[in-house]
Each structure stands twice: as structure tokens, then as C-alpha cells.
Design an enzyme around this catalytic site. Structure first.
Site: not given
Ligand code: ADP
Length: 295
Positions: A9, A37, A39, A41, A136, A180, A211, A214, A239-242
Site C-alpha cells: 500500500n 502494507g 506484506g 513491510n 490483507e 499480537n 506483547l 513486554r 511496524a514493530a510487529g512486521d
Molecule cells: P504489533 O506492532 O503487531 O502490534 P507488538 O506491539 O506486539 O506488535 O510488537 C512486536 C514486537 O516488537 C514485540 O514482541 C517486541 O519484541 C517489540 N516491541 C514492541 N514495542 C516495544 C518496546 N516499547 N520496546 C522494545 N521492544 C518492543
């Protein structure tokens, strides 16, 4: 090789003091266009981390599509399976208000044209060790691809986002599910992530629930592992999760054991939250290595 079958996207981001109400016009402050997007990412995260990646999906015959294609190709991603559809490139119209809350309209566009598993898709899947998908693209296509990959002994990694109830035949073909905590709760019907992960892993696959700050949790192979998050100053968790999923896939495709693959994914995700942006915040392999040695 890692095949990513997913969305591409262009995110169109406007910042405002407050989002407009119905029938109202407000004046915004800034406007940016950011390739995204899930994918694209995940493919970028995997390629930056050193993965050999092929991207399967569709963009439109337009400037946004060309920009995304160039970004992926410049990262070393094989884009020969990225079709040019007869609808415009998918867009996400995002309004971010002064408190950081956002409202989003997603128009799937070309992503919605990827409805059938084609010979071109199969040819790439046949060469892959692992296929990474999200939700997606149309669900029947994701299901067909997962089943095909499974029949060919290709490992299937699915990020179930956006969360929708999953058909049993799709879940049965997934080797590694990476939700997540919100997605895990919705899919499993348990608010507690440990219980949700156990229930989702009951079919025999591995489940990794992320998490946020966490860390993450893996249930599979008869074990339950907590993966701590690295402590960093969070600037932007987009995009942390991606990033986590993309780098996890690289580790698994390279044959790392679960603990090492999860540690690298966690480090890469932590590095990405230290910087603003989605694709622009993803670390490369050297940066992940240095972070893990130096802390
Ligand atoms: P999404 O972005 O899909 O909701 P999360 O928020 O669960 O995914 O984050 C994915 C991963 O990114 C976590 O498992 C962790 O390893 C890392 N992460 C996210 N937020 C933080 C943070 N504040 N500090 C350190 N690592 C983080």
C-alpha cells in the site's frame, strides 16, 4: 528463499489538530506518502535482515505502484511475482491528530485483485523454504496458498492481521502463527495471552504472541518460552510487529533454533521502535548483529 505473499500500500498520512467530524473540513499541518502494507513491510524487514526474499502481490499501473516496486527491488527483493493489476495501488488514508490517535481508511485497490493462486505464485512457492503471509489479501487466496505450500513441504508463517475468524483449513496449514496479543485474544477467545497461545497451538503448530514492550511468548513443540523485550526508548512502534515477523522468518529459514531466531526478531523490533517510520525504521543485518553483541 522466503516468499512473502501479501499487501503493498501507499500510506497517505495527514497530521491535524483533531480529525474532522461528519461533513466537516479541517486544515491539516503536514502530508507524507509512506510505502506500507503488512506484506511489503515484512518483506522489507526480512530483506534488510539478510533474507533472500521474493514478493508476491499486486500494485496498480501508477506512480505509487512504481515507487513501492522500486523500494522493494532496491532492497534486493525479487519482484518478478509482483503483478501490475488493473486497479490502483492500495492506499491507506491516515489522519493523525495532536494526541497521536489516528483514523484510517484503507482502499485495497490492486491488493483486492490477488484472488487466485497463479502458476507464477506456485513457481515461486515451489522454490521457497518458507512463505510469509498476513490477512490483507483476500482470505480464500491466503488459504489456497497455505494449503499449496503445506503440500510442498514449505513452512507457512502467518500474521493474522487484521484479525478475522480463520477458517479451520487455513489454521491447519499454518506452521507458525504470529499474532499480537489483541489478535490472539480475538482468534482464541481468551483474553489471557498464555491461554490464547496454548489454545491456538493445540492443533500442533507453533504460536508466537507478541506483547509489545513486554516482549513475546512462544508455545510449541511441547515448550513455552518467554522472550523478553530489549529495553529501548520507544519513539514509534509502527511496524514493530512486521519487523519482528520478517526477522523471525529469516532466522527460521536459516535454520536457527527457536531461541536464537526469537532473540534476533526481538532485537530487530526493538531497534525499529527507536526510530520513526515503518520501512525506514527497520534495521539491517549488521545493526542487528552489533546490537546483540554490544547490547
Ligand atoms: P504489533 O506492532 O503487531 O502490534 P507488538 O506491539 O506486539 O506488535 O510488537 C512486536 C514486537 O516488537 C514485540 O514482541 C517486541 O519484541 C517489540 N516491541 C514492541 N514495542 C516495544 C518496546 N516499547 N520496546 C522494545 N521492544 C518492543
Amino acid at each position: 528463499m522466503i516468499a512473502v505473499l501479501g499487501s503493498a500500500n501507499m500510506d497517505l498520512v495527514a497530521t491535524v489538530d483533531r480529525a474532522p467530524g461528519r461533513g466537516e473540513t479541517v486544515t491539516g499541518h503536514t502530508f507524507t506518502t509512506v510505502p506500507g502494507g503488512k506484506g511489503a513491510n515484512q518483506a522489507l524487514a526480512a530483506a534488510r535482515a539478510g533474507g533472500d526474499v521474493a514478493f508476491l502481490g499486486a500494485v496498480g499501473d501508477d506512480d505509487f505502484g512504481r515507487r513501492i516496486t522500486t523500494l522493494l527491488a532496491d532492497a534486493g527483493i525479487d519482484v518478478s511475482g509482483l503483478a501490475v493489476g488493473d486497479r490502483p495501488t492500495g492506499t491507506a488514508h491516515i489522519t493523525v491528530d495532536a494526541t497521536g490517535d489516528n483514523s484510517i481508511v484503507v482502499v485495497p485497490g490492486a491488493n483486492g485483485t490477488v484472488t487466485e493462486l497463479t502458476d507464477a505464485h506456485r513457481a515461486v512457492l515451489d522454490r521457497a523454504q518458507l512463505v510469509m503471509m498476513q490477512l490483507e489479501l483476500p482470505l480464500p487466496l491466503v488459504t489456497a496458498a497455505a494449503r499449496y505450500a503445506r503440500s510442498r513441504g514449505v513452512r507457512v508463517v502467518l500474521t493474522p492481521a487484521p484479525a478475522v475468524p480463520l477458517p479451520a483449513e487455513l489454521l491447519a496449514a499454518v506452521d507458525v502463527l504470529v499474532p499480537n496479543e489483541h489478535e490472539a485474544a480475538l482468534l482464541a477467545g481468551f483474553a489471557d495471552p498464555v491461554e490464547a497461545a496454548r489454545s491456538l497451538a493445540a492443533g500442533g503448530g507453533d504460536v508466537v504472541v507478541t506483547l509489545g514492550g513486554r516482549g513475546a511468548l512462544r508455545v510449541g513443540g511441547g515448550t513455552e518460552t518467554r522472550v523478553p523485550a530489549f529495553e529501548v526508548e520507544a519513539v514509534d512502534t509502527t511496524a514493530a510487529g512486521d519487523t519482528f515477523a520478517g526477522v523471525l522468518a529469516v532466522g527460521l529459514a536459516e535454520g536457527l533454533d527457536w531461541d536464537d531466531a526469537l532473540r534476533r526478531a526481538s532485537a530487530a523490533a526493538a531497534l525499529s521502535v527507536r526510530r520513526a517510520g515503518a520501512s525506514s525504521s527497520m534495521p539491517d543485518r549488521a545493526e542487528i548483529d552489533a546490537f546483540l553483541t554490544e547490547g
